[in-house]
Scaffold this active site. Structure first.
Site, PDB file in Angstrom:
ATOM      1  CD  GLU A 173      -3.195   1.093   1.890  1.00  0.00           C
ATOM      2  OE1 GLU A 173      -3.852   2.109   1.757  1.00  0.00           O
ATOM      3  OE2 GLU A 173      -3.312   0.105   2.644  1.00  0.00           O
TER       4      GLU A 173
ATOM      5  CB  SER B 206       7.597 -18.560   3.829  1.00  0.00           C
ATOM      6  OG  SER B 206       6.512 -18.718   3.865  1.00  0.00           O
TER       7      SER B 206
END
Length: 141
Positions: A63, A93
């Site tokens: 974001e 991961s």
């Protein structure tokens, strides 16, 4: 984008002081007409209890880079940007090193911007795929 790249990156990195971006050590490293790239170190500061990069930290990175990219496309004197929707698929991961987020514009409208954000590890493996929708609003006078 009328400013030179070095100046734009300096401004983007300067305005992160005393924000979540500074806390997460997000750094903007490259910019172009329709993209922005940022990095974030993967340390225990952004781990979840299993010692892996926290999905929330990844989304915060996505974001941050997508919102900053929208600011590069608008007249910041008259308009401001707000994120209105973000989705994320975590694919791989990561436990150490750094991740690199690249926001690429998919739609640059007058009132909305749609960004594709790919978060990759240092070996260029896709870690997360995110989509961010921003709204462009006139500033209140």
């Amino acid at each position: 984008m009328n400013m030179d790249r070095t100046k734009m990156l300096a401004i983007a990195n300067k305005i992160t002081k005393n924000t979540l971006m500074e806390t997460l050590e997000i750094e903007y490293i490259d910019v172009g007409e329709d993209f922005l790239v940022a990095t974030m170190p993967v340390t225990s500061k952004v781990h979840q209890p299993m010692g892996l990069l926290h999905g929330g930290a990844t989304v915060a990175l996505a974001e941050s880079v997508g919102s900053a990219a929208s600011h590069l496309l608008i007249d910041n004197e008259s308009y401001e940007v707000r994120g209105i929707e973000i989705t994320s698929n975590h694919i791989k991961s990561v436990s150490k090193g750094k991740v690199i987020a690249t926001a690429s514009v998919l739609h640059k409208g007058k009132t909305t911007h749609l960004w594709k954000i790919e978060v990759r590890d240092e070996q260029e493996n896709l870690v997360s795929f995110c989509k961010l929708t921003n709204i462009v609003l006139p500033k209140k006078k």
